[in-house]
Design an enzyme around this catalytic site. Structure first.
Site, PDB file in Angstrom:
ATOM      1  N   GLY A 114      12.499  41.418  73.869  1.00 19.08           N
ATOM      2  CA  GLY A 114      11.930  39.923  74.065  1.00 19.08           C
ATOM      3  C   GLY A 114      12.806  38.741  73.563  1.00 19.08           C
ATOM      4  O   GLY A 114      13.729  38.738  73.364  1.00 19.08           O
ATOM      5  N   HIS A 115      11.779  38.024  72.722  1.00 13.88           N
ATOM      6  CA  HIS A 115      12.813  36.575  72.619  1.00 13.88           C
ATOM      7  C   HIS A 115      13.285  36.375  70.869  1.00 13.88           C
ATOM      8  O   HIS A 115      13.729  35.650  71.473  1.00 13.88           O
ATOM      9  CB  HIS A 115      11.160  35.743  71.972  1.00 13.88           C
ATOM     10  CG  HIS A 115      11.579  34.211  72.171  1.00 13.88           C
ATOM     11  ND1 HIS A 115      12.317  33.460  73.306  1.00 13.88           N
ATOM     12  CD2 HIS A 115      10.996  33.534  71.130  1.00 13.88           C
ATOM     13  CE1 HIS A 115      11.937  32.229  72.489  1.00 13.88           C
ATOM     14  NE2 HIS A 115      11.897  32.206  71.313  1.00 13.88           N
ATOM     15  N   PHE A 116      13.025  37.773  70.609  1.00 12.62           N
ATOM     16  CA  PHE A 116      13.760  37.774  68.950  1.00 12.62           C
ATOM     17  C   PHE A 116      14.681  39.070  69.430  1.00 12.62           C
ATOM     18  O   PHE A 116      14.095  40.127  68.656  1.00 12.62           O
ATOM     19  CB  PHE A 116      12.892  37.729  68.089  1.00 12.62           C
ATOM     20  CG  PHE A 116      12.677  36.152  67.568  1.00 12.62           C
ATOM     21  CD1 PHE A 116      13.130  35.828  67.268  1.00 12.62           C
ATOM     22  CD2 PHE A 116      11.455  35.511  67.119  1.00 12.62           C
ATOM     23  CE1 PHE A 116      12.593  34.084  66.506  1.00 12.62           C
ATOM     24  CE2 PHE A 116      10.452  34.896  67.496  1.00 12.62           C
ATOM     25  CZ  PHE A 116      11.524  33.835  66.830  1.00 12.62           C
TER      26      PHE A 116
END
Length: 307
Positions: free
Chosen positions: A276-278
Site C-alpha cells: 500500500g501507501h507505506f
C-alpha cells in the site's frame, strides 16, 4: 521492468546518528548514517509520519551511501511552532530542507520522496536541477494521474471552500483510525505492519496546536499540481534517472501515478509491488534491493549521475 537483484549479499547494518540542527531559528531533527564522503541520499517523508518511516532503510543503505532523513517542521521530533508562528507551506518546508543541506555541506544528492516528500523534493530539483543525481519515488506523485478520487475528494472540497463541513472532513484525516487506514490499506497481510506506526504518528499530530499546522498544509497542497508542468519540463530537459517503486494497493496515489513518470522519462524504472501507501512496512526487502541496484547502476561513487 528492472534488473535482477538476486544473489547479492545483504549489506552490513550501519550505525545511525540521531541529530538536531537549527535552521532559520527552527530545530530540525534528522537521522544520518554512512560516510559523509560517499554519495548522499536524502529521504523525504510524507504525511502523517516522519523520518521514523525510514528507521530501517537508513542503516540498510548506509554501507555505500551517506543517508540523511530529516523530520519536516511540524512533524516527528522537529520543532512544531504553531500555525500563527510559522507559515506552513511546501515552499517554507523546502526552504528549511535546503538550509539543512547547506549546513551539512551537501550540494549534490539523490532524493527518495514519498507523499508530502514529493512536493518538497520537486521544489528542491526545480530550484537547483544540477544538485539532483537521481530520484526514487515511492507513492510520491508528480502528475495529476494517480490521485485516487475517493481519498482526494474531501481535500479538493477543502481547497475550494473552507467551511466547518469541509474542515471537519480534513480533521478526520488526523484520527487514529484514518492514520491506521493509510498503513494497512492495500496490504494483503496486515500483521506485517507494526501498529506502533499509527500510534506514533497519531501521538505527534495530536500535540496541542498541530491540528492547525496540518490543516494549513492540507490547504497548501493545492499549490503542487500547478508546479507539475515545470516539473515535467525538468524531467525532459535533464533526463534525470528515476526509479518509481509503488504499492499496487495504494488508495491515495494509485499505480497510474507511478506509470506517468514514463511520459517524460522514457527510461524511468517502474516497479509495482504488492502493498500500500507505506510500502516499506510490508515489502522492505524488495524495495531496498531495488534501491540498491538502481543507485549502484545510476549514481557513481563520486556522487555524479552514471552514464
Amino acid at each position: 521492468m528492472g534488473h535482477s537483484t538476486q544473489n547479492k549479499e545483504a549489506p552490513p547494518m550501519s550505525a545511525v546518528h540521531h541529530r538536531y540542527a537549527t535552521v532559520d531559528g527552527h530545530r530540525l531533527f534528522y537521522r544520518e548514517a554512512g560516510d559523509p564522503a560517499a554519495p548522499t541520499l536524502l529521504l523525504l517523508h510524507g504525511f502523517p509520519t516522519s523520518s521514523h518511516m525510514f528507521r530501517r532503510l537508513v542503516p540498510a543503505l548506509a554501507d555505500r551511501w551517506h543517508v540523511i532523513a530529516p523530520d519536516h517542521l511540524g512533524f516527528g521530533l522537529s520543532d512544531a511552532p504553531g500555525a500563527e508562528e510559522f507559515d506552513y507551506t511546501f515552499d517554507g518546508l523546502t526552504a528549511l530542507t535546503a538550509g539543512l543541506l547547506e549546513q551539512l555541506g551537501v550540494d549534490r544528492y539523490s532524493i527518495y520522496v514519498q507523499d508530502y516528500g514529493a512536493p518538497i523534493g520537486w521544489r528542491l530539483a526545480l530550484a537547483n536541477p544540477e544538485a539532483i543525481t537521481a530520484i526514487i519515488t515511492q507513492s510520491g506523485n508528480g502528475y495529476d494521474a494517480g490521485f485516487v478520487e475517493s481519498f482526494w475528494k474531501p481535500v479538493w472540497a477543502y481547497h475550494s471552500q473552507q467551511t466547518p463541513e469541509t474542515e471537519a472532513a480534513m480533521r478526520e484525516a488526523l484520527s487514529l483510525e484514518a492514520i491506521r487506514w493509510q498503513y494497512v490499506t492495500g496490504v494483503a497481510d496486515e500483521s506485517l505492519v507494526d501498529p506502533e506506526n499509527w500510534y506514533h504518528d497519531h501521538a505527534l499530530v495530536s500535540r496541542p496546536g498541530n491540528d492547525a499546522v496540518q490543516l494549513k498544509l492540507f490547504l497548501d497542497y493545492a499549490t503542487n499540481s500547478p508546479l507539475y508542468p515545470r516539473l515535467h519540463e525538468y524531467f525532459r530537459a535533464s533526463r534525470v534517472r528515476l526509479l518509481a517503486v509503488w504499492g499496487r494497493g495504494d488508495e491515495i496515489f494509485g499505480p497510474d501515478g507511478a506509470r506517468a513518470f514514463a511520459d517524460d522519462l522514457p527510461d524511468a524504472e517502474i516497479h509495482l509491488l504488492d502493498g500500500g501507501h507505506f510500502l516499506l512496512e510490508s515489502a522492505f526487502d524488495e524495495v531496498t534491493a531495488l534501491i540498491r541496484d538502481f543507485l549502484d547502476r545510476r549514481v557513481s561513487m563520486s556522487g555524479t549521475a552514471a552514464p
